[in-house]
Structures are given as C-alpha cells and as structure tokens.
Design a protein around this motif. Sequence first.
Motif, PDB file in Angstrom:
ATOM      1  N   LYS A 176       0.826  -1.201   0.000  1.00  6.08           N
ATOM      2  CA  LYS A 176       0.000   0.000   0.000  1.00  6.08           C
ATOM      3  C   LYS A 176       0.862   1.252   0.000  1.00  6.08           C
ATOM      4  O   LYS A 176       0.603   2.204  -0.751  1.00  6.08           O
ATOM      5  N   ASN A 179       2.311   2.195  -3.332  1.00  5.74           N
ATOM      6  CA  ASN A 179       1.352   2.706  -4.307  1.00  5.74           C
ATOM      7  C   ASN A 179       1.195   4.223  -4.264  1.00  5.74           C
ATOM      8  O   ASN A 179       0.648   4.816  -5.191  1.00  5.74           O
ATOM      9  N   VAL A 184       1.792   0.587 -10.618  1.00  2.00           N
ATOM     10  CA  VAL A 184       1.595  -0.854 -10.398  1.00  2.00           C
ATOM     11  C   VAL A 184       2.607  -1.678 -11.179  1.00  2.00           C
ATOM     12  O   VAL A 184       3.110  -2.695 -10.691  1.00  2.00           O
ATOM     13  N   TYR A 238      -3.349  -3.868  -7.520  1.00  2.00           N
ATOM     14  CA  TYR A 238      -4.335  -2.875  -7.953  1.00  2.00           C
ATOM     15  C   TYR A 238      -5.347  -2.596  -6.844  1.00  2.00           C
ATOM     16  O   TYR A 238      -5.774  -1.457  -6.656  1.00  2.00           O
ATOM     17  N   ARG A 241      -3.937  -0.320  -4.482  1.00  2.00           N
ATOM     18  CA  ARG A 241      -3.776   1.009  -5.071  1.00  2.00           C
ATOM     19  C   ARG A 241      -5.020   1.863  -4.839  1.00  2.00           C
ATOM     20  O   ARG A 241      -4.932   3.040  -4.497  1.00  2.00           O
ATOM     21  N   SER A 303      -2.377   8.527  -5.187  1.00  2.00           N
ATOM     22  CA  SER A 303      -1.472   7.561  -5.814  1.00  2.00           C
ATOM     23  C   SER A 303      -0.985   8.098  -7.141  1.00  2.00           C
ATOM     24  O   SER A 303      -1.590   8.972  -7.738  1.00  2.00           O
TER      25      SER A 303
END
Length: 305
Positions: A176, A179, A184, A238, A241, A303
């Motif tokens: 985490k 991100n 990614v 993802y 993210r 992000s």
Amino acid sequence: MKTNGTKPWLLYALITMVFWGVWGAFAGTPAENGFPDTLIYCVWALTMIPPAIYILKRNKGTLQTDKKSIAYGLVIGLLGAGGQMILFYAVTIGPTYLVFPIISLSPVVTILLSFFFLKERTGKLGTLGIILALVALPLFEYSGGSVDADSENGILWFVLAILILAAWGVQAYFMKLANYTMNVESIFFFMTISGILLIPVAYYMTDFSQEINWGFNGPFLAAGIQILNAIGALCLVYAFRYGKAMVVSPMTNAGAPLITSIISMVLLGLMPGNYKMTGIVLAILAAYLLAIDQGGEVDESDSVG
C-alpha cells in the motif's frame, strides 16, 4: 488496467479472491502427484513473468528505477517470497493445523501498521467486517488436534510461523505504501524479480533423492495452477492502489479460502468440518460488510498514475 466502477478496489479484490480461491483448491495437486513444493515455488516465480510483461506492454508503464522504488519493490517481493521459503521448513517440523492458522492472521499486522502510520480509518460496518474476517481466517485452517510438546524441534515451528505472519503482514503494508509513489507496473516487476532471485534457494532446498514427477501432471500442471496465483497477486496490487490496506488485506485473505472451501464442496465433494463451516459463514458476512462499507475507498489522487 482501468475500471469505470465506483469501487475499483472492490473489483480487483474480488478478482484476487476468485483467482486465489481456485488456486487454493488445486494448489496441492502437483505435490500429491510427486512434484515437490520447492520446485512448485520455482514454477510459481516463473509464472509471474507473463503478467509482468503484459501490464508493462499494455499500459506502456515506465519502469521506475530510482533507489526508493527499487527498495520498495524488493522489500515487497522478498518479504512475500521469503515468507514462502520459511513456510516450506515450518510445515516440515511443526503441526500444519496450527502453523497455517497462525500465519493466516497476518492481516492483523497490516491493519495495525496502516492504522498508525498511514492513518487509515473505516466505518462501523467496515470495522465489524474486519473483526469477522480476522476471526474467520484461522478457522479455515484449524482442524483440531494436540501438539506434541516433546517435539525435538520445540517451539521453533511457532517462531517460524510468527516470522511468516510478520513478513506477510508487513509486505501488505509496504504494498500500500509503495502505491503512493510507484505505479503498479513497477511494483509488480520488482515483485517478480524478487521471486526469481530466490529460485536457487528453493532449488537447493529440494530433495532430489526422492522420485520427482517431471510429467504433465507435475511441473506443467503446477504452471497452470500457479498462473492463477500470479494473476491474483497482480490484481491485489491494484486493489491496494485504490483501496485501504486495512480493508483489502482482511477481505482478500478471508475471501480466498472461502472460495476454496466452496469449490472443494461443490467440485471435489469434500465437506468442511465445524471449524471451517463457521469460518465460511463469518467470511461471507465479513466480505459483505467490507464491500458495502463506504470507508474502504481511497482518493486516487493520493497515488501515482
């Protein structure tokens, strides 16, 4: 990868749950066919390569090679792969029915780190969902029994299980954290590299004195099963993210064994015991509460693109 839904984190978390759930139902088959777990690790590390190449080409992602990104990527990858290496040894010296319930609580570490250092919070429903998920996790793996207190390995298996729990919990936290500054593609690329770097270790740990199945239902079947694991790992990045670590981690860790249990019941004809059935009910409730709670989403502006 882009989504048009209002909760992209939930979509990716669900995909992770499905792929890991199916993977979990069949992951042990190659080993049962005579292909060692250590070599299965080697196969898994190689199956990470196709998804890594795919997202790099599809999204034309620029690989971030600054020191911070490389450090984050390698930490994430080595914590995950290193935990798997330790697990190989832990299950050979300790009771698996206790080792797995312990390491299944790794989301506790992620939640605590995310709460104190990332300042993540969730709503009342989300909090209840997290609690139910944490209660459900060890129930999926616990099968009862007693520990041989006179084991020559003493509490070494317990220490190793705690190390794995910590490694995987910290890994999710860094996934985490990364991100916020990494794309990614870069995170997953370095995860892949880390897994490959430990292939020689897994190869060295393999007992080649035993008969090894090199046929189709050995390494090739393992590859077909492990690619599900690799895709699930990609979707997990993802999910982290777009979602909060303290929500994504318990949801995916409880949801995957839930799907594994359902597949085992429906396709394999295996009925769960009382502990696992309780875990299934709690996991369903937890997944529902985490999905409908409004505290799981994060601002995408936090992000990088």
